[in-house]
Enzyme design. Structure first.
Site, PDB file in Angstrom:
ATOM      1  N   GLU A   1       0.828  -1.219   0.000  1.00 25.70           N
ATOM      2  CA  GLU A   1       0.000   0.000   0.000  1.00 25.70           C
ATOM      3  C   GLU A   1       0.855   1.259   0.000  1.00 25.70           C
ATOM      4  O   GLU A   1       0.584   2.202  -0.754  1.00 25.70           O
ATOM      5  CB  GLU A   1      -0.945  -0.007   1.199  1.00 25.70           C
ATOM      6  CG  GLU A   1      -2.111  -0.959   1.058  1.00 25.70           C
ATOM      7  CD  GLU A   1      -3.170  -0.723   2.116  1.00 25.70           C
ATOM      8  OE1 GLU A   1      -3.591   0.444   2.286  1.00 25.70           O
ATOM      9  OE2 GLU A   1      -3.567  -1.696   2.790  1.00 25.70           O
TER      10      GLU A   1
ATOM     11  N   HIS B   1     -11.457   0.749   1.219  1.00 27.22           N
ATOM     12  CA  HIS B   1     -11.489  -0.468   2.026  1.00 27.22           C
ATOM     13  C   HIS B   1     -12.864  -1.147   2.044  1.00 27.22           C
ATOM     14  O   HIS B   1     -12.969  -2.298   2.494  1.00 27.22           O
ATOM     15  CB  HIS B   1     -11.117  -0.150   3.486  1.00 27.22           C
ATOM     16  CG  HIS B   1      -9.645  -0.058   3.739  1.00 27.22           C
ATOM     17  ND1 HIS B   1      -8.980   1.141   3.793  1.00 27.22           N
ATOM     18  CD2 HIS B   1      -8.702  -1.019   3.961  1.00 27.22           C
ATOM     19  CE1 HIS B   1      -7.705   0.930   4.067  1.00 27.22           C
ATOM     20  NE2 HIS B   1      -7.506  -0.363   4.155  1.00 27.22           N
TER      21      HIS B   1
END
Length: 290
Positions: free
Chosen positions: A146, A179
């Site tokens: 990420e 998310h």
């Protein structure tokens, strides 16, 4: 070339975030569907793990695609990934200390509310799984992948036209939405949070705002070191799974991180609200709060 001139070359925010979101959500949509099938078996669980990994990789692949054709950006990326200096190492240590200290202090404060001292015991295993893989695997791999995406391209492409404060707020909101599909993958971390109730789901979303503000504070103080961002993100996941922490205690931790964020912003508003990177003087955070 100045730091501001380099950041101005990260000039495809819409392309980056559109492709990153589309790719991640497509892969994770497959993981959601497959993870809820009856009798999925080892082969199906392996496929879920692969789809989760693919979803993580899409932002990184997008960032790589947008930087590979520009030698200035390639050199900038290389500089920010190798040979951290002592100041960057100190900032990485500070970041890890913030996350460890916040969870330990939150657990200590929870004792005053009647929660168990068992929270200070080490967890025997991760509280979730990623398909066939135990939770410790994504806890280590996800922060690395990420931050090779968000802090190789995603943060700076917002910073080129926003103050650091608003860069962090906009990204934290986006990160919450990004998310979302993971909250529907059976047995995954975000899914377990969603199943524990709305207050813990809300806490997860809100916790991203101080988390991003502190991480970006460290990132720019460290001369845009991607390694510092990785260490901070990695420590957050590992320390929050290392102990048998009660879910309610993580609400206390979010409050502590909000308080720290407010203190940091008030201590140096120019750093967060300056128009350019040059408005963010390289003052050591150790000296600032020493």
């Amino acid at each position: 070339m100045t730091e501001d001139q380099i950041i101005q070359r990260y000039n495809h925010p819409w392309t980056f975030y559109a492709l990153a979101t589309l790719g991640s959500w497509t892969a994770w949509g497959g993981a959601v569907w497959l993870s809820h099938l009856d009798g999925i078996g080892p082969a199906g669980l392996t496929t879920v793990a692969v789809l989760l990994l693919l979803g993580l990789l899409f932002p990184f692949l997008t960032a790589w695609r947008l930087t590979r054709g520009d030698p200035v950006l390639r050199n900038d990326l290389g500089r920010r990934l190798v040979r951290p200096d002592w100041r960057q190492l100190r900032l990485a240590t500070l970041g890890a200390g913030i996350m460890l200290g916040s969870i330990l202090l939150a657990q200590a404060l929870s004792l005053l509310l009647g929660y168990s001292t068992e929270q200070f015991r080490f967890a025997a295993h991760a509280s979730f799984s990623a398909g066939i893989l135990p939770g410790w695997f994504p806890l280590v791999l996800a922060p690395i992948i990420e931050e090779l995406s968000w802090h190789s391209y995603g943060t700076d492409c917002l910073r080129r036209s926003m103050t650091l404060f608003w860069t962090s707020i906009v990204f934290a909101f986006y990160w919450t939405v990004w998310h979302a599909p993971l909250g529907m993958v059976a047995h995954y971390y975000q899914a377990q949070i969603a199943e524990s109730g709305w207050i813990h789901t809300l806490n997860f979303a809100l916790s991203l705002f101080p988390f991003v503000l502190i991480m970006n504070w460290l990132y720019y103080r460290a001369n845009r070191s991607i390694l510092v961002a990785i260490v901070f993100h990695l420590s957050a996941g590992l320390f929050n799974e290392l102990f048998q922490t009660h879910p309610d205690t993580k609400i206390i931790q979010t409050g502590l991180l909000f308080a720290l964020t407010v203190a940091i912003v008030i201590a140096d508003p120019r750093f967060f609200f300056g128009k350019t990177v040059h408005d963010m003087p390289p003052v050591s955070p150790f000296r600032q709060f020493g």
